[in-house]
Design an enzyme around this catalytic site. Structure first.
Site, short mmCIF file in Angstrom:
data_model
loop_
_atom_site.label_atom_id
_atom_site.label_comp_id
_atom_site.label_asym_id
_atom_site.label_seq_id
_atom_site.Cartn_x
_atom_site.Cartn_y
_atom_site.Cartn_z
N CYS A 11 0.87 -1.18 0.00
CA CYS A 11 0.00 0.00 0.00
C CYS A 11 0.90 1.23 0.00
CB CYS A 11 -0.98 -0.01 1.18
SG CYS A 11 -0.19 0.04 2.79
N ASN A 14 2.52 1.38 4.05
CA ASN A 14 2.82 0.13 4.77
C ASN A 14 2.60 0.26 6.29
OD1 ASN A 14 5.70 -2.15 5.16
ND2 ASN A 14 3.56 -2.64 4.94
N CYS A 16 -1.00 0.96 7.32
CA CYS A 16 -2.45 0.77 7.53
C CYS A 16 -2.97 -0.49 6.83
CB CYS A 16 -3.23 1.99 7.06
SG CYS A 16 -2.80 3.51 7.93
N ARG A 17 -3.09 -0.42 5.51
CA ARG A 17 -3.77 -1.51 4.80
C ARG A 17 -2.92 -2.75 4.57
NH1 ARG A 17 -5.23 2.19 -0.13
NH2 ARG A 17 -3.26 3.07 0.60
N SER A 18 -1.69 -2.58 4.05
CA SER A 18 -0.90 -3.78 3.70
C SER A 18 -0.46 -4.59 4.93
CB SER A 18 0.27 -3.45 2.78
OG SER A 18 1.16 -2.51 3.34
N ASP A 126 -7.81 3.96 1.45
CA ASP A 126 -6.83 4.40 2.43
C ASP A 126 -7.54 5.01 3.65
OD1 ASP A 126 -4.79 5.56 3.80
OD2 ASP A 126 -4.05 6.79 2.13
P1 4NP Z 1 -1.51 2.93 3.98
O1 4NP Z 1 -2.01 4.35 4.54
O2 4NP Z 1 -1.06 3.17 2.56
O3 4NP Z 1 -2.73 2.06 4.04
O4 4NP Z 1 -0.40 2.48 4.90
C1 4NP Z 1 -1.20 5.47 4.48
C2 4NP Z 1 -0.30 5.72 5.49
C3 4NP Z 1 0.49 6.86 5.43
C4 4NP Z 1 0.37 7.75 4.38
C5 4NP Z 1 -0.53 7.48 3.36
C6 4NP Z 1 -1.32 6.35 3.42
N1 4NP Z 1 1.16 8.93 4.35
O5 4NP Z 1 1.01 9.71 3.40
O6 4NP Z 1 1.97 9.15 5.25
#
Ligand code: 4NP
Length: 171
Positions: A11, A14, A16-18, A126
């Site tokens: 994701c 790395n 939240c989702r993955s 997200d």
């Molecule tokens: P993820 O969520 O892609 O599901 O881990 C996010 C976590 C952090 C950010 C974006 C999405 N960020 O921009 O810091």
């Protein structure tokens, strides 16, 4: 036994989702007693959170559902595209980034995880900027369905060409 199958969950950050997808897929294969047949990891498109544990809402959600998780964030490398058999993105932006980053002729199949949801909910959105944890719970529920759906797909159709059907996302 033959070589392990290798799956990498991607994701944007790395955190939240993955991690949820990775933890749930690992638990799914463990519960089916086929954990020894799989090598599983997750990674980020971007480098902002490298070395960090998942967002506390992701950890809470996994804990609540009995999914163990101890990994920390890392960024995807070009070597990953030849090491892993399957690299799963969570949304269309992930798929665009993965297709851009993939070295020419690399081995991994780039798949949208949501294409394996029998309920057809294709995008794992997200939840990072949400003000509550409901998007994390939804990600967990989608990951449960997609993990089972993908394993069923593999069982039915181990032919490489079977996966071309799942590439709705690369146009
Ligand atoms: P993820 O969520 O892609 O599901 O881990 C996010 C976590 C952090 C950010 C974006 C999405 N960020 O921009 O810091």
């Amino acid at each position: 036994m033959s070589e392990k199958k290798k799956a990498l969950f991607i994701c944007l950050g790395n955190i939240c989702r993955s991690p949820i997808a990775e933890g749930v897929f690992q638990k799914t294969v463990n519960d089916l007693n086929i954990g020894d047949q799989w090598e599983i990891d997750s990674a980020a498109i971007g480098g902002w959170h490298v070395g960090n544990p998942p967002d506390w809402r992701a950890l809470d959600t996994m804990k609540k559902h009995g999914v163990p998780y101890t990994n920390t964030a890392r960024q995807i490398t070009s070597a990953d595209f030849n090491h892993y058999d399957f690299i799963f993105g969570m949304d269309e932006a992930n798929m665009r980034d993965l297709n851009k980053k993939a070295p020419k002729g690399s081995k991994a199949k780039l798949l949208l995880f949501g294409d394996f949801d029998p309920q057809g909910d294709r995008i794992i959105r997200d939840p990072y900027y949400d003000s509550d944890a409901s998007g994390f719970e939804k990600c967990y529920q989608q990951s449960v369905r997609c993990s089972k759906g993908f394993l069923e797909h593999l069982e039915k159709d181990t032919d490489v060409h079977g996966f071309e059907k799942c590439h709705h996302h690369d146009q």
